[in-house]
Motif scaffolding. Structure first.
Motif, PDB file in Angstrom:
ATOM      1  N   UNK A 156       0.798  -1.211   0.000  1.00  0.00           N
ATOM      2  CA  UNK A 156       0.000   0.000   0.000  1.00  0.00           C
ATOM      3  C   UNK A 156       0.833   1.264   0.000  1.00  0.00           C
ATOM      4  N   UNK A 157       1.900   1.282   0.796  1.00  0.00           N
ATOM      5  CA  UNK A 157       2.747   2.473   0.858  1.00  0.00           C
ATOM      6  C   UNK A 157       3.508   2.690  -0.445  1.00  0.00           C
ATOM      7  N   UNK A 158       3.984   1.610  -1.063  1.00  0.00           N
ATOM      8  CA  UNK A 158       4.698   1.756  -2.332  1.00  0.00           C
ATOM      9  C   UNK A 158       3.768   2.323  -3.402  1.00  0.00           C
ATOM     10  N   UNK A 159       2.551   1.793  -3.476  1.00  0.00           N
ATOM     11  CA  UNK A 159       1.580   2.309  -4.451  1.00  0.00           C
ATOM     12  C   UNK A 159       1.244   3.763  -4.160  1.00  0.00           C
ATOM     13  N   UNK A 160       1.064   4.091  -2.876  1.00  0.00           N
ATOM     14  CA  UNK A 160       0.724   5.464  -2.496  1.00  0.00           C
ATOM     15  C   UNK A 160       1.806   6.439  -2.936  1.00  0.00           C
ATOM     16  N   UNK A 161       3.064   6.054  -2.718  1.00  0.00           N
ATOM     17  CA  UNK A 161       4.151   6.951  -3.096  1.00  0.00           C
ATOM     18  C   UNK A 161       4.229   7.133  -4.603  1.00  0.00           C
ATOM     19  N   UNK A 170      -3.750  11.044  -2.878  1.00  0.00           N
ATOM     20  CA  UNK A 170      -3.789   9.689  -2.309  1.00  0.00           C
ATOM     21  C   UNK A 170      -4.104   9.758  -0.818  1.00  0.00           C
ATOM     22  N   UNK A 171      -5.070   8.953  -0.398  1.00  0.00           N
ATOM     23  CA  UNK A 171      -5.397   8.806   1.018  1.00  0.00           C
ATOM     24  C   UNK A 171      -5.234   7.348   1.395  1.00  0.00           C
ATOM     25  N   UNK A 172      -4.442   7.085   2.425  1.00  0.00           N
ATOM     26  CA  UNK A 172      -4.211   5.729   2.915  1.00  0.00           C
ATOM     27  C   UNK A 172      -5.061   5.512   4.157  1.00  0.00           C
ATOM     28  N   UNK A 197      10.461   3.420   9.634  1.00  0.00           N
ATOM     29  CA  UNK A 197       9.120   3.644   9.094  1.00  0.00           C
ATOM     30  C   UNK A 197       8.752   5.117   9.218  1.00  0.00           C
ATOM     31  N   UNK A 198       9.017   5.686  10.385  1.00  0.00           N
ATOM     32  CA  UNK A 198       8.614   7.069  10.635  1.00  0.00           C
ATOM     33  C   UNK A 198       9.306   8.046   9.686  1.00  0.00           C
ATOM     34  N   UNK A 199      10.575   7.793   9.402  1.00  0.00           N
ATOM     35  CA  UNK A 199      11.292   8.671   8.468  1.00  0.00           C
ATOM     36  C   UNK A 199      10.701   8.585   7.073  1.00  0.00           C
ATOM     37  N   UNK A 200      10.328   7.388   6.657  1.00  0.00           N
ATOM     38  CA  UNK A 200       9.731   7.249   5.332  1.00  0.00           C
ATOM     39  C   UNK A 200       8.332   7.864   5.296  1.00  0.00           C
ATOM     40  N   UNK A 201       7.571   7.748   6.380  1.00  0.00           N
ATOM     41  CA  UNK A 201       6.242   8.352   6.416  1.00  0.00           C
ATOM     42  C   UNK A 201       6.323   9.874   6.350  1.00  0.00           C
ATOM     43  N   UNK A 202       7.360  10.438   6.943  1.00  0.00           N
ATOM     44  CA  UNK A 202       7.542  11.887   6.844  1.00  0.00           C
ATOM     45  C   UNK A 202       7.761  12.293   5.393  1.00  0.00           C
ATOM     46  N   UNK A 203       8.516  11.486   4.650  1.00  0.00           N
ATOM     47  CA  UNK A 203       8.727  11.765   3.235  1.00  0.00           C
ATOM     48  C   UNK A 203       7.416  11.670   2.462  1.00  0.00           C
ATOM     49  N   UNK A 204       6.641  10.601   2.697  1.00  0.00           N
ATOM     50  CA  UNK A 204       5.380  10.436   1.978  1.00  0.00           C
ATOM     51  C   UNK A 204       4.405  11.570   2.294  1.00  0.00           C
ATOM     52  N   UNK A 205       4.377  11.993   3.553  1.00  0.00           N
ATOM     53  CA  UNK A 205       3.502  13.104   3.932  1.00  0.00           C
ATOM     54  C   UNK A 205       3.899  14.376   3.204  1.00  0.00           C
ATOM     55  N   UNK A 206       5.202  14.626   3.122  1.00  0.00           N
ATOM     56  CA  UNK A 206       5.679  15.810   2.407  1.00  0.00           C
ATOM     57  C   UNK A 206       5.389  15.725   0.915  1.00  0.00           C
ATOM     58  N   UNK A 207       5.206  14.530   0.411  1.00  0.00           N
ATOM     59  CA  UNK A 207       4.874  14.341  -1.007  1.00  0.00           C
ATOM     60  C   UNK A 207       3.373  14.407  -1.259  1.00  0.00           C
ATOM     61  N   UNK A 208       2.609  14.600  -0.183  1.00  0.00           N
ATOM     62  CA  UNK A 208       1.174  14.811  -0.337  1.00  0.00           C
ATOM     63  C   UNK A 208       0.282  13.653   0.044  1.00  0.00           C
ATOM     64  N   UNK A 209       0.849  12.522   0.464  1.00  0.00           N
ATOM     65  CA  UNK A 209       0.026  11.381   0.866  1.00  0.00           C
ATOM     66  C   UNK A 209      -0.668  11.698   2.190  1.00  0.00           C
ATOM     67  N   UNK A 210      -1.960  11.422   2.242  1.00  0.00           N
ATOM     68  CA  UNK A 210      -2.730  11.633   3.459  1.00  0.00           C
ATOM     69  C   UNK A 210      -2.946  10.293   4.152  1.00  0.00           C
ATOM     70  N   UNK A 211      -2.892  10.299   5.489  1.00  0.00           N
ATOM     71  CA  UNK A 211      -3.041   9.074   6.251  1.00  0.00           C
ATOM     72  C   UNK A 211      -4.215   9.198   7.219  1.00  0.00           C
TER      73      UNK A 211
END
Length: 501
Positions: A156-161, A170-172, A197-211
C-alpha cells in the motif's frame, strides 16, 4: 568497469552481530552499521556478470550490479539514485527480505558464496538518510484525480508513493492506530526499528500522501463512501488470517495462541515504552501473552517462528522449544531438488537461534495437555514422516515416539491462509479464492475501479513481492485514471518466483 577478480580477493563477510547478552537485554536491531571499508570490499565481489540472474531472483528488478559498482568506486549519491529507481523502501527490504537475489547470484554456480547484496542494499539506504534525509519528491502539478489505498503495509505504501509522485491525491486508510501494517506491529524492533518507518512516512507526507488511522474500511467507512470520494481504490490489506489447528485436542486451552497475537502485543509494549508509557503484553481483551518466566513452545519453522523466538528471549522466557514438522534441511543446496538459481531448501539459522532455545525437527503435535484448570501445561509430540501424495501432504506419526514438552505458552507460527474475511470484501463485490487471496484481472482490477495488490492478492509472501506488486498496481491505476506517461510496473499479476519446472 567492475573488478573481475574481486570475488577471488575477498571472502563473503557480514558485520558482526551485537553480542547476545547485550542484544537480548534491549529491542534494538541485531546488526550494527557496517563500516564503509567492509561494504566497499563486499561490493567489489560483484563481477557485473554478463547475465545477472540476481535480477530474476528479485521481482523489483533492482539494478544490483550497477549499485554494487557505484559503492565499490565510492559514488554513493549515484548508488542511492540507482537503488531508489526500482525500490521505494530499500531500508525495509535490506533488513527484512531473505534475499532470493543472493540465491540467484552467479557466484553460486562455481561453489562460491554469493555477494552480500542485502547488506550492501541496506547500507546504501541508510546512506540516503544520512545524506539528504530522504528528500521528498512531490509532483510538479496535481492531476485532479483521487485514489484510496486500503492498508498501509509495504504494498500500500509503495503504491501510495508512486501515485502521489504522479500527481494524484492519495489517502491511505489503516484500521490500526499507526501506519505501517505488519512492519509496524508484526515485525519486532530487533529486525526493524520503527524509526525507519517514521522517516519514510515523513517523506510520503511531504509528497502529499494523506493518512487516516483507526479507520476500518467496511465498518467505519463503507465501500460506497470510498467509491463516491475517490476515482479508484486499491485494496492492500495483507494476508493476516493465521493457519490454525482446531482439530488438535486441547487447542482451546488457555495459553495456546496464534503467533501474530504474541508479536503484536510485544510490539505494542515496545512502542509504548518508546513513548514513555508503561504497558503490559496483552491481547485486546486484556489476556496476558508475555513469555516472561514461562516454558514456551513455538510451532513452525519459518520467519514468524524465529521472530517469536527472539521476542521470547527478550521477554525472559524460562526456556523455548521450536518445533518443525519437516526433517532438518541440508546446510548446502541440493542441486537435484533446487537447481541454481532457484530458492533452495536449506537450514536457515536466524540471529534468534544463537540466542537460545532448542529446535526439534520432524515432529508433530498430538495434543495440547491440560493442567486440570483449562491452562496448557505441556505439548505432546510424536516423531513423524511427511510425504506428498497427489499433491496432498501425508503426515504419519511413528509408533512409540510420543513424548511431552513442558509448555506454559504455545505459539502457532504455521503460516497464513490468506486475507481475512471482512466486510469490505462483500461491499466491493470481491471474494477470497481457494487460497484465501483475492484474484485480479491482468490490469490488477478485482472489480471495476477496485484494484488489489500485495499479500492480499498473492498470499503471504516476501516484502519484495509486496513492493513490486504495489508499484505495478500503481502503474495500472495511473493508466486507468488517464495519467500522462507510464509508471514502472516490475511484475504482472501472474508473475511467480523462479522455480524449477
Amino acid at each position: 568497469m567492475p573488478d573481475p577478480n574481486g570475488f577471488l580477493r575477498y571472502d563473503r563477510r557480514l558485520p558482526a552481530r551485537r553480542p547476545v547478552p547485550v542484544r537480548i537485554s534491549d529491542w534494538r536491531e541485531v546488526y550494527p552499521p557496517a563500516g564503509e571499508e567492509l561494504i566497499r570490499e563486499q561490493a567489489t565481489r560483484c563481477m557485473d556478470c554478463g547475465i545477472p540472474f540476481c535480477h530474476d531472483g528479485c521481482p523489483l528488478g533492482n539494478r544490483i550490479p550497477d549499485w554494487n559498482d557505484l559503492v565499490r568506486t565510492g559514488n554513493w549519491d549515484a548508488a542511492v539514485d540507482s537503488l531508489h529507481a526500482t525500490n521505494n523502501f530499500p531500508e525495509f527490504t535490506g533488513r527484512l527480505c531473505p534475499a532470493p537475489c543472493e540465491a540467484a547470484c552467479v557466484l553460486g554456480l562455481g561453489g562460491q558464496q554469493p555477494v552480500t547484496i542485502k547488506q550492501v542494499e541496506v547500507e546504501i539506504a541508510d546512506a540516503a538518510v544520512a545524506r539528504d534525509g530522504l528528500r521528498p519528491r512531490p509532483a510538479s502539478a496535481p492531476t485532479g484525480r483521487s485514489v484510496a489505498v486500503v492498508g498501509s503495509g509495504p504494498a500500500g505504501l509503495a503504491a501510495a508513493q508512486q501515485l502521489a509522485r504522479a500527481g494524484h491525491t492519495v489517502t491511505v486508510y489503516e484500521r490500526d492506530d499507526a501506519i505501517g501494517g505488519l512492519l509496524r506491529y508484526g515485525i519486532p524492533d530487533f529486525k526493524l526499528e520503527k524509526q525507519h518507518i517514521d522517516k519514510r512516512l515523513a517523506q510520503l507526507t511531504a509528497e502529499g500522501v494523506r493518512f487516516r488511522t483507526g479507520v476500518e474500511v467496511g465498518v467505519d467507512v463503507t465501500a460506497e463512501q470510498l467509491r463516491a470520494e475517490h476515482d479508484a481504490v486499491l485494496l492492500a490489506c495483507g494476508a493476516l488470517q493465521g493457519r490454525d489447528t482446531p482439530e488438535t485436542p486441547g487447542r482451546a486451552l488457555r495459553g495456546v495462541h496464534q503467533a501474530m497475537a504474541h508479536l503484536v502485543a510485544a510490539n505494542r509494549v515496545v512502542a509504548a515504552a518508546g513513548n514513555g508509557r508503561p504497558a503490559l503484553a496483552t491481547l485486546p481483551d486484556g489476556t496476558p501473552i508475555d513469555a516472561a518466566g514461562k516454558h514456551v513452545v513455538i510451532i513452525g519453522g519459518g520467519d514468524t517462528a524465529a521472530d517469536c523466538l527472539g521476542v521470547a528471549h527478550r521477554q525472559g522466557a524460562a526456556g523455548v522449544h521450536q518445533l518443525d514438522l519437516y526433517p532438518q534441511p541440508p546446510t548446502e543446496r541440493d542441486a537435484a531438488r533446487d537447481p541454481w538459481p532457484t530458492w533452495p531448501w536449506l537450514l536457515r539459522s536466524y540471529p534468534a537461534h544463537e540466542e537460545g532455545g532448542e529446535r526439534v525437527f520432524a515432529v508433530a503435535v498430538q495434543e495440547f495437555v491440560d493442567d486440570g484448570t483449562g491452562q496448557v501445561r505441556a505439548v505432546r509430540i510424536a516423531e513423524v514422516t511427511v510425504e506428498k501424495v497427489d499433491g496432498r501432504r501425508i503426515v504419519t506419526p511413528l509408533p512409540g515416539s510420543e513424548r511431552e514438552i513442558p509448555a506454559d505458552l504455545v505459539l502457532l507460527a504455521i503460516g497464513f491462509e490468506g486475507t481475512e474475511e471482512q466486510p469490505l470484501l462483500a461491499q466491493f463485490g470481491v471474494a477470497r479464492n481457494a487460497r484465501g487471496a483475492v484474484d485480479s484481472r491482468p490490469d490488477w482490477q478485482a472489480a471495476d475501479g477496485v484494484f488489489v495488490a500485495g499479500d492480499m492478492h498473492r498470499g503471504a509472501s516476501l516484502i519484495v513481492w509486496a513492493i513490486a506488486e504495489g508499484r505495478a498496481a500503481a502503474a495500472a491505476i495511473h493508466a486507468y485514471l488517464g495519467g500522462v506517461g507510464e509508471l514502472p510496473a516490475p511484475v504482472d499479476p501472474a508473475r511467480q518466483p523462479l522455480a524449477a519446472r
